[in-house]
Each structure stands twice: as C-alpha cells, then as structure tokens.
Design a protein around this motif. Structure first.
Motif, PDB file in Angstrom:
ATOM      1  N   CYS A 251      45.802 -28.163  20.840  1.00 43.44           N
ATOM      2  CA  CYS A 251      45.164 -27.855  19.554  1.00 43.44           C
ATOM      3  C   CYS A 251      43.756 -27.294  19.761  1.00 43.44           C
ATOM      4  O   CYS A 251      43.338 -26.348  19.076  1.00 43.44           O
ATOM      5  CB  CYS A 251      45.111 -29.115  18.692  1.00 43.44           C
ATOM      6  SG  CYS A 251      46.722 -29.706  18.140  1.00 43.44           S
ATOM      7  N   LEU A 291      45.728 -26.779  12.280  1.00 50.78           N
ATOM      8  CA  LEU A 291      44.820 -27.896  12.535  1.00 50.78           C
ATOM      9  C   LEU A 291      44.490 -28.638  11.246  1.00 50.78           C
ATOM     10  O   LEU A 291      44.048 -29.785  11.284  1.00 50.78           O
ATOM     11  CB  LEU A 291      43.530 -27.399  13.190  1.00 50.78           C
ATOM     12  CG  LEU A 291      43.677 -26.657  14.516  1.00 50.78           C
ATOM     13  CD1 LEU A 291      42.312 -26.428  15.152  1.00 50.78           C
ATOM     14  CD2 LEU A 291      44.583 -27.410  15.489  1.00 50.78           C
ATOM     15  N   ILE A 296      47.430 -34.471  14.465  1.00 50.35           N
ATOM     16  CA  ILE A 296      47.012 -34.281  15.853  1.00 50.35           C
ATOM     17  C   ILE A 296      46.978 -35.610  16.593  1.00 50.35           C
ATOM     18  O   ILE A 296      47.333 -35.695  17.758  1.00 50.35           O
ATOM     19  CB  ILE A 296      45.635 -33.583  15.927  1.00 50.35           C
ATOM     20  CG1 ILE A 296      45.707 -32.201  15.264  1.00 50.35           C
ATOM     21  CG2 ILE A 296      45.173 -33.455  17.372  1.00 50.35           C
ATOM     22  CD1 ILE A 296      44.372 -31.506  15.148  1.00 50.35           C
TER      23      ILE A 296
END
Length: 414
Positions: A251, A291, A296
């Motif tokens: 990421c 994102l 995440i």
C-alpha cells in the motif's frame, strides 16, 4: 502489543467479558411471560443450542479470543475453538485458565488447525449449531458459503455471528477543537500499529484548517517510538507477520508511485529485526483511492482534504465509498452540525464516537460491533450477545380442566 496495551487486552478486557457476561446471563434468565390468571401458567426457558458452536478467533486480541469461546459455553453450549495460527500460545494459556476456573473438560475443545481442515471436519458437521467468528471479510464469506452448502445435512439452521473489520473514519468539522482531533487521530491510527479492526485509517479534514491539522499530526507522529513492545516508551511495535508486512508495504509503495498520493511522513518498512513499519500519513486527492476504501490493518493513515462548503458531499463519501460499517468519529463543537452528522452517518458505523477516537470500546460501556461487511453487529459486551447462544422455549400449562368442546358465543347465537 506494548506492555500497557497487552495488559488492557489480555487482563482487563478479558476479565470484563467474563464478569459482565456472567451478570448479563443472570439478567436474561429473569424474564418470564405474563400468566393472566391462576388458570394458566406460562414459563419461558432458555435452552442451549442443539449442536455445538465453532469459535474462530483472530490474532490481535486475547480478549476477543477468550470471549468467542467462553460466552457460548457460559450459556450451556459445547464449543470447538480454532485459534489464530499466530496467537496459539496466548490462546492456549486462556484455555488452560478456563479449565482451572471450572469449565468442565471437553466443554471447550481447543483445536489449532488449518482452515481447510477445520472447514472439512467442523464447519461441515451436521451438528454445527453456530459459528462465532472474528477475522477477515473474505474468510467469513467463505465460511458462510460452506455452511450454506451443508444446510440440507444440518439438524438446524446454524447461526452466523461475525465481526469482520472496518475502514474506520475520523471526520473533522471546522468547529472542532483542533488539538483534540489531532491527538485522538494519532492515537486511533497508530496504537498497536493499526492492527485493530477499529483503527482510524481514513481522515477527512476541511481545507480551511488542514494546514494546522497537518502540522499537529506530523509533530506527534515524528515523536512516536517504533521499537520493542517491552520498553515502556514504545508507542508501536512490529506488525504480526510477513504476510501482513508485505500487504502494508504494498500500500505504501502504491502511494509512492501514484500522482494522486503524497507521503507526508513515515513510509519506511524493514524486516531486519522484525516486521517493522513506520507510522505513515498519506494525503490523497482521490476520495475513492484504494487506500481510502480497502482495509490495510497497519499503521497507515490516509487523509482526504475537502472543501469547507462540501461537507454534505463529504459525508456522502464517508458513507458510500467503502462497504464497511464498523467505527467512526466526528469532531465538532457546532451542535447543529453534530445532530445532522449523527443522523446522516447512522449506518456508517456500529460504534460512533463524538469528539473521541474511534478505538477503545469498553465492555459494558460501548458494546462493540458493526454492520454491512463489518459483520452481523451482535454487540459483544452487551446482554443481546448472549441471546445468540440460546434457543428459547415457551411452555403453557393449563390448570383448569376443559370438558365442553363448544365456545360460549356459539350458544348465544341460537
């Protein structure tokens, strides 16, 4: 976890679950239906589920693991407990404590296993009565499909109880106390390296106050110590394993190579002495960036700066840009806006916080759980949760004999 975070979890919160669940169990057993006269008595009893409960626990909270396995057992059920492969020792210690405390041998079966083996031999059993799960969306969806595929073999319709994480937000309004918003965001994003399903991972800030918010966040983040969890001045430590490290680093690499993103601080990831990822803040101009939309589960905070006059559109983004609905926080002192935003965002989070961070739910105070793909919102830490582990039966007893088949109104009709 750091020393203090571990104590809060493994000692304090697990103890709270055990004490509050015992209290709630006493309370839910008190209910009895109305018996209108001496002629009829109605009683209501709570039976254990017909079959066993499969408890599948995550690595990140010992308290969750202990609650997933013990709550159904407390209500009379047999439990087959599959711990996370990265939390075997802590969960084994909890299991042994349960036995020492008086859970009968075999009531909870501790069964470390590969997911496929567990599915083939436990989830597919015709005696499965319920699944109690905390983990990823993809895993819970797979389990649900497997359960559905076996419905014709099952003795009952298994109950599905799950908590699957989130993409949790902080929304800052121009009227907010800026230092509170800054401090609470830093804590929510970076404690435990963001490995909380409730961690703040997306931040929405108005353009008029972004410069001050940015300076404040960078100042705090630059002071956060990344190191050994055994040192009391450490704020965050390594992430759980190599797979997690690789996902988080991916990421960050994406942000480095995309023109819509800018890394403001952090971004370094090294596994020389462990899977360490620096607390990272990324600002994006794309409100639908992956994102912003994808979980995440690491120390990465993504910021979207909105125009002050587009607060309504921003709330729409918060509500619609991810499939999750676990936690969120609103920072504002404008009472009219607070009321408006609480109503507008009521489906965006199962646990909503006002001028407080979106993490840190306390058993008995903020029962925890979310809807949408965040889970079935059964609110662990509240009485309602225990009702999922019982099957009610109502018993009516008539105390006066009945000899006449006809009803009184029938004779009056003649």
């Amino acid at each position: 976890k750091t020393v203090i975070q571990a104590e809060i979890d493994a000692a304090c919160e697990l103890t709270d679950f055990l004490r509050f669940n015992a209290y709630y169990a006493q309370e839910v057993y008190k209910y009895q239906p109305i018996s209108p006269s001496n002629e009829v008595s109605n009683t209501y009893r709570l039976r254990s589920l017909e079959g066993f409960v499969a408890a599948i626990s995550p690595f990140n909270f010992s308290a969750i693991a202990g609650n997933l396995s013990s709550a159904p057992a407390l209500m009379g059920n047999a439990v087959v407990w599959k711990p996370s492969s990265t939390a075997l020792l802590s969960n084994w210690i909890i299991y042994k404590i349960f036995e020492e405390a008086g859970f009968a041998p075999g009531v909870i079966s501790f069964l470390p296993s590969k997911p496929l083996d567990f599915s083939d031999h436990v989830i597919s059993s015709p005696d499965l009565a319920a699944v109690n799960f905390t983990g990823s969306v993809a895993t819970f969806q797979t389990i649900w499909r497997n359960v559905a595929d076996n419905l014709t073999k099952n003795k009952t319709f298994p109950r599905m109880i799950g908590e699957c994480g989130g993409k949790d937000f902080h929304l800052i309004h121009p009227s907010a106390d800026l230092q509170t918003a800054i401090t609470q965001t830093a804590r929510a994003a970076f404690e435990y390296s963001g490995q909380k399903c409730s961690a703040c991972s997306r931040l929405y800030v108005p353009k008029s106050i972004w410069p001050k918010i940015e300076v404040g966040l960078l100042d705090i983040t630059s002071k956060l110590k990344l190191g050994s969890p055994l040192e009391f001045d450490t704020f965050l430590s390594a992430v759980i394993d190599g797979a997690s490290f690789k996902r988080i680093k991916g990421c960050i690499d994406y942000a480095e190579n995309d023109d819509n993103h800018k890394i403001l601080i952090g971004g370094q990831a090294t596994f020389e002495k462990g899977f360490f990822v620096e607390p990272t803040i990324i600002v994006t101009t794309d409100p639908h960036s992956k994102l912003i939309t994808n979980e995440i589960f690491g120390p990465v905070l993504t910021v979207f700066v909105y125009d002050d006059n587009k607060i309504d559109q921003t709330m729409e983004l918060i509500d619609s840009s991810t499939p999750y609905g676990l936690t969120g926080a609103i920072f504002a002192n404008d009472k009219k806006f607070l009321q408006k935003s609480i109503d507008r965002l009521k489906y965006s989070a199962g646990n909503l916080y006002i001028n407080d961070k979106c993490t840190g739910a306390v058993v008995g105070q903020q029962p925890f759980g979310g809807a949408r793909v965040s889970g079935t919102n059964d609110k662990a830490g509240a009485p309602h949760y225990l009702l999922r582990w019982v099957s009610p039966q109502n018993i009516k007893q008539t105390n006066v004999p009945l000899h006449d088949w006809s009803y009184p109104y029938m004779s009056s009709a003649k």
